[in-house]
Design an enzyme around this catalytic site. Structure first.
Site, PDB file in Angstrom:
ATOM      1  N   CYS A  71     -13.100 -27.132   9.147  1.00 40.58           N
ATOM      2  CA  CYS A  71     -11.811 -26.625   8.654  1.00 40.58           C
ATOM      3  C   CYS A  71     -10.795 -27.764   8.574  1.00 40.58           C
ATOM      4  O   CYS A  71     -10.685 -28.568   9.499  1.00 40.58           O
ATOM      5  CB  CYS A  71     -11.307 -25.529   9.585  1.00 40.58           C
ATOM      6  SG  CYS A  71      -9.725 -24.824   9.070  1.00 40.58           S
ATOM      7  N   CYS A 121      -7.466 -27.263   8.297  1.00 37.55           N
ATOM      8  CA  CYS A 121      -6.123 -26.715   8.531  1.00 37.55           C
ATOM      9  C   CYS A 121      -5.373 -27.559   9.575  1.00 37.55           C
ATOM     10  O   CYS A 121      -5.961 -28.369  10.302  1.00 37.55           O
ATOM     11  CB  CYS A 121      -6.185 -25.248   8.953  1.00 37.55           C
ATOM     12  SG  CYS A 121      -6.376 -24.908  10.707  1.00 37.55           S
ATOM     13  N   ASP A 140      -7.667  -7.362   1.111  1.00 36.81           N
ATOM     14  CA  ASP A 140      -6.669  -7.458   2.171  1.00 36.81           C
ATOM     15  C   ASP A 140      -7.314  -6.971   3.452  1.00 36.81           C
ATOM     16  O   ASP A 140      -8.236  -6.150   3.411  1.00 36.81           O
ATOM     17  CB  ASP A 140      -5.463  -6.546   1.881  1.00 36.81           C
ATOM     18  CG  ASP A 140      -5.775  -5.099   2.223  1.00 36.81           C
ATOM     19  OD1 ASP A 140      -6.463  -4.441   1.419  1.00 36.81           O
ATOM     20  OD2 ASP A 140      -5.383  -4.634   3.310  1.00 36.81           O
ATOM     21  N   ASP A 144       0.860  -1.173   0.000  1.00 36.46           N
ATOM     22  CA  ASP A 144       0.000   0.000   0.000  1.00 36.46           C
ATOM     23  C   ASP A 144       0.901   1.230   0.000  1.00 36.46           C
ATOM     24  O   ASP A 144       2.038   1.182   0.475  1.00 36.46           O
ATOM     25  CB  ASP A 144      -0.937  -0.025   1.206  1.00 36.46           C
ATOM     26  CG  ASP A 144      -2.045   1.014   1.068  1.00 36.46           C
ATOM     27  OD1 ASP A 144      -2.139   1.649  -0.001  1.00 36.46           O
ATOM     28  OD2 ASP A 144      -2.814   1.187   2.031  1.00 36.46           O
ATOM     29  N   CYS A 180      -6.651 -27.055  13.245  1.00 39.39           N
ATOM     30  CA  CYS A 180      -7.895 -27.758  13.550  1.00 39.39           C
ATOM     31  C   CYS A 180      -7.694 -29.279  13.547  1.00 39.39           C
ATOM     32  O   CYS A 180      -8.427 -30.001  14.219  1.00 39.39           O
ATOM     33  CB  CYS A 180      -8.993 -27.350  12.570  1.00 39.39           C
ATOM     34  SG  CYS A 180      -9.555 -25.648  12.844  1.00 39.39           S
ATOM     35  N   HIS A 220      -5.010 -20.356  11.784  1.00 40.20           N
ATOM     36  CA  HIS A 220      -6.341 -20.867  11.417  1.00 40.20           C
ATOM     37  C   HIS A 220      -7.184 -19.789  10.732  1.00 40.20           C
ATOM     38  O   HIS A 220      -7.841 -20.058   9.716  1.00 40.20           O
ATOM     39  CB  HIS A 220      -7.084 -21.403  12.648  1.00 40.20           C
ATOM     40  CG  HIS A 220      -8.557 -21.465  12.424  1.00 40.20           C
ATOM     41  ND1 HIS A 220      -9.179 -22.497  11.755  1.00 40.20           N
ATOM     42  CD2 HIS A 220      -9.538 -20.559  12.706  1.00 40.20           C
ATOM     43  CE1 HIS A 220     -10.463 -22.244  11.649  1.00 40.20           C
ATOM     44  NE2 HIS A 220     -10.713 -21.073  12.218  1.00 40.20           N
TER      45      HIS A 220
HETATM   46 ZN    ZN Z   1      -8.606 -24.438  11.056  1.00 41.17          ZN
END
Ligand code: ZN
Length: 377
Positions: free
Chosen positions: A312, A314, A274, A101, A317, A343
């Site tokens: 999720c 990820c 963003d 930016d 998780c 996460h």
């Molecule tokens: Zn997660």
């Protein structure tokens, strides 16, 4: 880096539209450090770090491009240190695309410590009080010198609510500075995006978009939204501005990063986003899920042995429970903010991956309606 590369050809094309479903678009952005599939969410690394996450973790979370901020890097560590490091990519050890930016938003937030004239803006550093001056040319030179993939023009931001005169001046100067920025470019490695201003005034927004499109930038951002207006106002303006921008250029809505906002903005035809939101929430114990938010400090989670978001996939998780996160935050252990930031970023990157697949499959409206029905904010 950059200053000896050839000047970019006029009307350069970075963006390849791949599919469209309603106004939602699926595309590819070809940048110097790699391709970015859109719609995309860009985690914010204001001071050359996405707070709490390493570049490897950002890659694992499927981040394709990260943000940094000209205002902050200009003041600390400064251009000479980043240049001596071999550019911003080497300095922060991130080899993917980077967008900076321009710092306009930060400088104009320094009320009482900055003065605007038609040529630029002079301000005092929030770090040590020293005086600095941003001009359109100086801000482009800085972003090219540190070697980013996408530089933003210096724009004139106005705090809302604003008078029409103030908004009109911000649009006039933003166009004037965009023209100067375009002329100041010297590196083909750094693409330059313009920023549409105009507050919540539809006529001024359309004028700003029209004037900037005439200057033929490779991409366009929508600035000055997500600053306290209602969601309905933001969506209406984003939809209006998106419709005023060319189909074959990327559109970037600045400062947006919640599940419902991303879905609504993709639906308006926006490609890039963003926000500090997922990492700020991560540091403060606020967990994002497809169904909404929860605060890990809430007593209900002390002995909740389910993952943060059961949907999720990820790494956090897959390994850790809400009860463990609640314990880490209550014990002020640094792993807590790191795991939750990971996460939260992963969640938004997964949302964008799913959005891209839905647009490609012609299933955007059912995906959108399902995601909006599931989330409570
Ligand atoms: Zn997660």
């Amino acid at each position: 880096m950059g200053s000896d590369s050839p000047a970019p050809p006029p009307g350069e094309r970075l963006f390849t539209p791949r599919a469209r479903d309603g106004n939602a678009r699926r595309g590819t952005l070809a940048l110097t450090h790699g391709a970015v599939e859109t719609p995309c969410f860009m985690p914010v690394g204001t001071a050359a770090t996405v707070k709490g996450l390493t570049p490897r973790e950002l890659r694992e979370a499927h981040a394709q491009i990260v943000l940094a901020n000209t205002y902050h890097l200009w003041l600390r560590p400064g251009r000479s240190v980043i240049e001596a490091a071999g550019g911003l990519h080497r300095f922060m050890a991130w080899d993917g695309p980077i967008l900076t930016d321009s710092g306009g938003f930060q400088v104009f937030s320094l009320e009482g410590r900055r003065s605007l004239d038609d040529d630029g803006v002079t301000f005092r550093s929030h770090v040590d009080g020293s005086q600095h001056r941003f001009t359109p040319e100086g801000v482009i030179a800085f972003q090219e010198a540190i070697g980013v993939d996408v530089a933003m023009v210096l724009d004139v931001c106005v705090k809302l609510p604003a008078t029409r005169d103030d908004l009109e001046r911000s649009v006039r100067l933003t166009t004037h500075w965009a023209r100067r920025s375009r002329a100041a470019r010297s590196s083909a490695a750094t693409a330059l995006f313009a920023i549409v201003q105009g507050g919540l005034d539809a006529q001024l927004r359309e004028r700003s978009a029209r004037e900037l499109v005439e200057l033929d930038f490779p991409g366009y951002a929508i600035g000055g939204l997500s600053v306290g207006e209602t969601r309905a106002e933001m969506y209406a303006m984003a939809r209006r501005v998106a419709a005023s921008l060319p189909d074959d250029k990327p559109r970037y809505l600045m400062g947006v990063g919640t599940v419902p906002d991303l879905i609504a903005a993709v639906d308006c035809g926006i490609d890039m986003f963003d926000c500090v939101y997922p990492t700020r929430c991560g540091r403060n114990g606020r967990a994002m899920t497809r169904a909404g938010h929860f605060n890990v400090f809430n007593a209900a989670y002390v002995s909740d042995f389910s993952p943060i978001d059961p949907t999720c996939d990820c790494a956090v998780c897959g390994s850790f429970t809400r009860a463990y996160l609640a314990h880490l935050f209550r014990s002020k252990e640094m792993l807590g903010p790191r795991l939750l930031s990971y996460h939260n970023v992963y969640l938004l990157e997964r949302l964008m991956r799913d959005a891209r697949a839905a647009i490609e499959a012609g299933a955007w409206s059912s995906f959108r309606d399902g995601a909006l029905a599931e989330t409570d904010g």
